[in-house]
Design an enzyme around this catalytic site. Structure first.
Site, PDB file in Angstrom:
ATOM      1  N   LYS A  22       0.828  -1.210   0.000  1.00 14.53           N
ATOM      2  CA  LYS A  22       0.000   0.000   0.000  1.00 14.53           C
ATOM      3  C   LYS A  22       0.867   1.267   0.000  1.00 14.53           C
ATOM      4  O   LYS A  22       2.085   1.197   0.204  1.00 14.53           O
ATOM      5  CB  LYS A  22      -0.944  -0.066   1.205  1.00 14.53           C
ATOM      6  CG  LYS A  22      -1.928  -1.251   1.135  1.00 14.53           C
ATOM      7  CD  LYS A  22      -2.882  -1.252   2.338  1.00 14.53           C
ATOM      8  CE  LYS A  22      -3.914  -2.371   2.227  1.00 14.53           C
ATOM      9  NZ  LYS A  22      -4.870  -2.327   3.383  1.00 14.53           N
ATOM     10  N   TYR A  36     -12.663  -1.724  -3.377  1.00 16.57           N
ATOM     11  CA  TYR A  36     -13.123  -1.882  -1.987  1.00 16.57           C
ATOM     12  C   TYR A  36     -14.643  -1.718  -1.862  1.00 16.57           C
ATOM     13  O   TYR A  36     -15.131  -1.392  -0.788  1.00 16.57           O
ATOM     14  CB  TYR A  36     -12.406  -0.881  -1.080  1.00 16.57           C
ATOM     15  CG  TYR A  36     -10.973  -1.278  -0.752  1.00 16.57           C
ATOM     16  CD1 TYR A  36     -10.699  -2.365   0.069  1.00 16.57           C
ATOM     17  CD2 TYR A  36      -9.899  -0.558  -1.257  1.00 16.57           C
ATOM     18  CE1 TYR A  36      -9.392  -2.727   0.380  1.00 16.57           C
ATOM     19  CE2 TYR A  36      -8.588  -0.914  -0.950  1.00 16.57           C
ATOM     20  CZ  TYR A  36      -8.349  -2.000  -0.131  1.00 16.57           C
ATOM     21  OH  TYR A  36      -7.053  -2.358   0.174  1.00 16.57           O
ATOM     22  N   ASN A  58      -2.052  -0.025   6.980  1.00 11.19           N
ATOM     23  CA  ASN A  58      -1.543  -1.318   7.439  1.00 11.19           C
ATOM     24  C   ASN A  58      -0.679  -2.043   6.404  1.00 11.19           C
ATOM     25  O   ASN A  58      -0.616  -3.267   6.404  1.00 11.19           O
ATOM     26  CB  ASN A  58      -2.690  -2.188   7.958  1.00 11.19           C
ATOM     27  CG  ASN A  58      -3.731  -2.470   6.903  1.00 11.19           C
ATOM     28  OD1 ASN A  58      -3.594  -2.049   5.762  1.00 11.19           O
ATOM     29  ND2 ASN A  58      -4.766  -3.198   7.276  1.00 11.19           N
ATOM     30  N   HIS A 105      -2.124  -5.441   1.443  1.00  7.56           N
ATOM     31  CA  HIS A 105      -3.406  -6.107   1.214  1.00  7.56           C
ATOM     32  C   HIS A 105      -3.145  -7.583   0.959  1.00  7.56           C
ATOM     33  O   HIS A 105      -2.123  -7.938   0.362  1.00  7.56           O
ATOM     34  CB  HIS A 105      -4.094  -5.510  -0.019  1.00  7.56           C
ATOM     35  CG  HIS A 105      -5.300  -6.285  -0.464  1.00  7.56           C
ATOM     36  ND1 HIS A 105      -6.523  -6.144   0.148  1.00  7.56           N
ATOM     37  CD2 HIS A 105      -5.460  -7.235  -1.430  1.00  7.56           C
ATOM     38  CE1 HIS A 105      -7.391  -6.972  -0.438  1.00  7.56           C
ATOM     39  NE2 HIS A 105      -6.763  -7.649  -1.393  1.00  7.56           N
ATOM     40  N   GLU A 157      -9.432  -9.932  -7.917  1.00  5.49           N
ATOM     41  CA  GLU A 157      -8.515  -8.821  -7.633  1.00  5.49           C
ATOM     42  C   GLU A 157      -7.290  -8.863  -8.545  1.00  5.49           C
ATOM     43  O   GLU A 157      -6.802  -7.810  -8.987  1.00  5.49           O
ATOM     44  CB  GLU A 157      -8.107  -8.855  -6.156  1.00  5.49           C
ATOM     45  CG  GLU A 157      -9.284  -8.549  -5.243  1.00  5.49           C
ATOM     46  CD  GLU A 157      -9.012  -8.796  -3.769  1.00  5.49           C
ATOM     47  OE1 GLU A 157      -9.919  -8.538  -2.953  1.00  5.49           O
ATOM     48  OE2 GLU A 157      -7.899  -9.249  -3.414  1.00  5.49           O
TER      49      GLU A 157
HETATM   50  P1  IDP Z   1      -7.980  -6.819   5.601  1.00  6.34           P
HETATM   51  O1  IDP Z   1      -7.167  -5.868   4.759  1.00  6.34           O
HETATM   52  O2  IDP Z   1      -7.170  -7.383   6.736  1.00  6.34           O
HETATM   53  O3  IDP Z   1      -8.672  -7.894   4.793  1.00  6.34           O
HETATM   54  P2  IDP Z   1     -10.577  -5.519   5.822  1.00  6.34           P
HETATM   55  O4  IDP Z   1     -11.480  -5.667   6.993  1.00  6.34           O
HETATM   56  O5  IDP Z   1     -10.932  -6.227   4.547  1.00  6.34           O
HETATM   57  O6  IDP Z   1      -9.109  -5.949   6.311  1.00  6.34           O
HETATM   58  O7  IDP Z   1     -10.431  -3.969   5.550  1.00  6.34           O
HETATM   59  C1  IDP Z   1      -9.862  -3.493   4.346  1.00  6.34           C
HETATM   60  C2  IDP Z   1      -8.919  -2.352   4.682  1.00  6.34           C
HETATM   61  O8  IDP Z   1      -9.676  -1.269   5.207  1.00  6.34           O
HETATM   62  C3  IDP Z   1      -7.887  -2.660   5.784  1.00  6.34           C
HETATM   63  O9  IDP Z   1      -6.760  -3.362   5.319  1.00  6.34           O
HETATM   64  C4  IDP Z   1      -7.543  -1.261   6.263  1.00  6.34           C
HETATM   65  O10 IDP Z   1      -6.642  -0.596   5.364  1.00  6.34           O
HETATM   66  C5  IDP Z   1      -8.903  -0.577   6.197  1.00  6.34           C
HETATM   67  N1  IDP Z   1      -9.604  -0.646   7.484  1.00  6.34           N
HETATM   68  C6  IDP Z   1     -10.200  -1.740   8.026  1.00  6.34           C
HETATM   69  N2  IDP Z   1     -10.757  -1.456   9.209  1.00  6.34           N
HETATM   70  C7  IDP Z   1     -10.493  -0.144   9.430  1.00  6.34           C
HETATM   71  C8  IDP Z   1     -10.821   0.756  10.506  1.00  6.34           C
HETATM   72  O11 IDP Z   1     -11.449   0.398  11.499  1.00  6.34           O
HETATM   73  N3  IDP Z   1     -10.386   2.053  10.354  1.00  6.34           N
HETATM   74  C9  IDP Z   1      -9.683   2.484   9.263  1.00  6.34           C
HETATM   75  N4  IDP Z   1      -9.376   1.670   8.233  1.00  6.34           N
HETATM   76  C10 IDP Z   1      -9.766   0.384   8.320  1.00  6.34           C
HETATM   77 MG    MG Z   2     -10.123  -7.734   3.371  1.00  6.79          MG
END
Ligand code: IDP
Ligand code: MG
Length: 139
Positions: free
Chosen positions: A11, A51, A114, A117, A128
């Site tokens: 990312k 997304y 984070n 992905h 994807e």
């Molecule tokens: P993942 O990437 O571990 O699969 P997902 O729940 O699919 O997690 O969420 C997609 C992305 O959305 C996350 O990787 C993160 O960048 C963002 N995200 C998820 N939850 C939060 C939150 O509570 N606050 C801000 N961003 C979030």
């Molecule tokens: Mg996810």
């Protein structure tokens, strides 16, 4: 449905901090073969589509801003049990909950920013991967 491929993005925060090489090294060391790889930047429409499953979530706007603010590195990775093994390698969504040695524990700043992905299913890995790569870019 094949079970040996997953899709990842390094990312914008990973690219900004100069972590492309270190993260690709972790991916290689974990036994994934790189099928496709490129640096690219998502438009707002791209990120909203990628997304779309999260479009009702309170963080959706923030997520789209983050994912479009700079280049990413997109890749398709191959290994037996690719989706699950890659999710293990990257760690929990929130780096505070991620296991020691995982990519998110090492390189992610927060639940929002984070670092990487990883696809959550074989079906989404195929969708994807095809979102970012044509057949001619997969090897
Ligand atoms: P993942 O990437 O571990 O699969 P997902 O729940 O699919 O997690 O969420 C997609 C992305 O959305 C996350 O990787 C993160 O960048 C963002 N995200 C998820 N939850 C939060 C939150 O509570 N606050 C801000 N961003 C979030
Ligand atoms: Mg996810």
């Amino acid at each position: 449905m094949r079970t040996d491929r997953t899709f990842t993005m390094l990312k914008p925060d990973s690219v900004e901090k100069g972590h492309i090489g270190a993260i690709l090294e972790k991916i290689n060391a974990a036994g994934f073969r790189i099928v496709a790889l490129k640096e690219t930047q998502m438009t707002t429409a791209d990120a909203e589509a990628f997304y779309a499953v999260h479009n009702e979530r309170p963080f959706f706007g923030e997520l789209v801003e983050y994912m479009t603010r700079g280049p990413i590195v997109a890749a398709i990775l191959e290994k037996d049990n690719a989706v699950d093994d890659f999710r293990t390698l990257i760690g929990a969504t929130n780096p505070a909950d991620a296991a020691e040695g995982t990519i998110r524990k090492l390189y992610a700043a927060s639940i929002g920013e984070n670092a990487v992905h990883g696809s959550d299913s074989d079906e989404n890995a195929a969708i994807e991967g095809a979102f970012h790569f044509s057949g001619r870019e997969m090897f």
